[in-house]
Design an enzyme around this catalytic site. Structure first.
Site: not given
Ligand code: NAD
Length: 340
Positions: A141, A220
């Site tokens: 990711c 994130h």
């Protein structure tokens, strides 16, 4: 005729890729696997997906709770043209032997080391170089987010040097055994492994990454400082480039998106499957330019950002689209991305 796809591993990534495959005009979802019954297996069954048993799983365990099983993973692999492996970190490498035995192309995930596949993949980064490969690894990711940003910046202005700190979520929302719950944990690998991972897509990129883990489960955030090779005219030109790229979502100041809570609320309002945010998120207010020095934040929804890339990886391997932009356009239209 549609390309027949198996999903081996039906967890966080696998269940999303399964839905994404089912929505594509040129792909057919033949079945998904589970190793043991749980609520995700139940959902697969409720959606009408054929369930197969993988790993050490026993069909009788599923049948005992009323879940219908269509066979073993081997039987599934005998019915498909390609498999997406979405099993846990490092299990994909074990499963590779199975795929080789059946002689079918396979897409692996970022939890595997790069050498699990012939090449690492990012749709905006290296689609053409991955055409016709028999195995690809969709990078993680964080790496996917960085590779996408690199695709926008490199092509227009070049990059001399990039430093990024990754503020990482502690666990996925469904995980209850990971932490920290209260604390900030630096990653003492300096620089972190993410930089070398981005170079599996862009081998010549000068990038140094560091990471800290924080107690959140959704998204994130990357804190970026990029020394560009050529100065953009102004910050607006950079914002416009991100806006114009597929798989980026730019929030304007008037939208009052202060951080990841509002980003995920927007995702819930939008209501794409699983309330996902598959695009890199950029804040208009969170980008500054000082000559060649570009500073920007980007947020990455870890559970979903790699989903469209898995679809494009299938197209690249089986040569179903002439280039990356063509594949990305088909994928994103089917997923409802870029549609307000
Ligand atoms: P997960 O634990 O949510 O799902 C994995 C699934 O695979 C589970 O359902 C598990 O039961 C099943 N499984 C276990 N052994 C298996 C086997 N032998 N064969 C087939 N299936 C098996 O994991 P995840 O988060 O979906 O991660 C899958 C991969 O995607 C990993 O490589 C991970 O690093 C990568 N990835 C995860 C994220 C994320 O944020 N969750 C983001 C990007 C990439």
């Amino acid at each position: 005729m549609k390309v027949r796809v198996a999903i081996n591993g039906f967890g966080t990534i696998g269940k999303r890729v399964a839905d994404a495959v089912a929505k594509q005009p040129d792909l057919e979802l033949v079945g998904v696997t589970k190793t043991r019954p749980n609520f995700e297996g139940r959902r697969a069954s409720e959606k009408g997906y054929r369930l197969f048993v993988a790993g050490e799983g026993k069909p009788s365990d599923f049948e005992a709770v009323g879940l219908r099983i269509s066979g073993t993973v081997e039987e599934l692999l005998g019915q498909v043209d390609v498999v997406v492996d979405a099993s846990p970190d490092q299990v994909g490498r074990e499963n590779r032997k199975l795929y080789e035995r059946f002689g079918i192309p396979a897409v692996f995930q970022g939890g595997e080391k790069a050498d699990v596949a012939e090449a690492s993949f990012n749709a905006l980064g290296n689609y053409l170089a991955c055409r016709g490969k028999r195995s690809l690894r969709v990078v993680s990711c964080n790496t996917t987010g960085l590779a996408r940003a690199a695709s926008v910046l490199l092509g227009r202005w070049g990059i001399d040097h990039w430093e990024v700190t990754l503020v990482r979520r502690a666990a996925d929302p469904a995980e209850s055994k990971k932490g920290p719950l209260n604390g900030i944990v630096p990653t003492f690998q300096l620089p972190s492994h993410h930089g070398p991972d981005v170079r599996t897509i862009y081998p010549d990129l000068t990038i140094a990454t560091t990471a800290v883990v924080v107690p959140t489960t959704l998204m994130h955030v990357h804190v970026n400082h990029v020394r560009l090779r050529h100065a953009p005219r102004d910050a607006e030109e950079v914002i416009a480039a991100f806006r114009a790229s597929p798989r980026f979502h730019v929030f304007a100041p008037w939208e009052r998106v202060e951080g990841t809570p509002q980003v995920m609320e927007y995702a819930r309002d939008r209501g794409i499957g699983f309330n996902d945010m598959m695009e890199n998120v950029i804040w208009h207010d969170g980008l500054r330019l000082d000559g060649r020095d570009l500073y920007f934040f980007q947020a990455i929804h870890q559970e979903s950002i790699v989903v469209p890339e898995n679809i494009d990886a299938i197209r690249a391997m089986l040569d179903l689209a002439p280039n990356g932009p063509a594949s990305v356009a088909i994928t994103d239209r089917a997923l409802g991305l870029g549609v307000p």
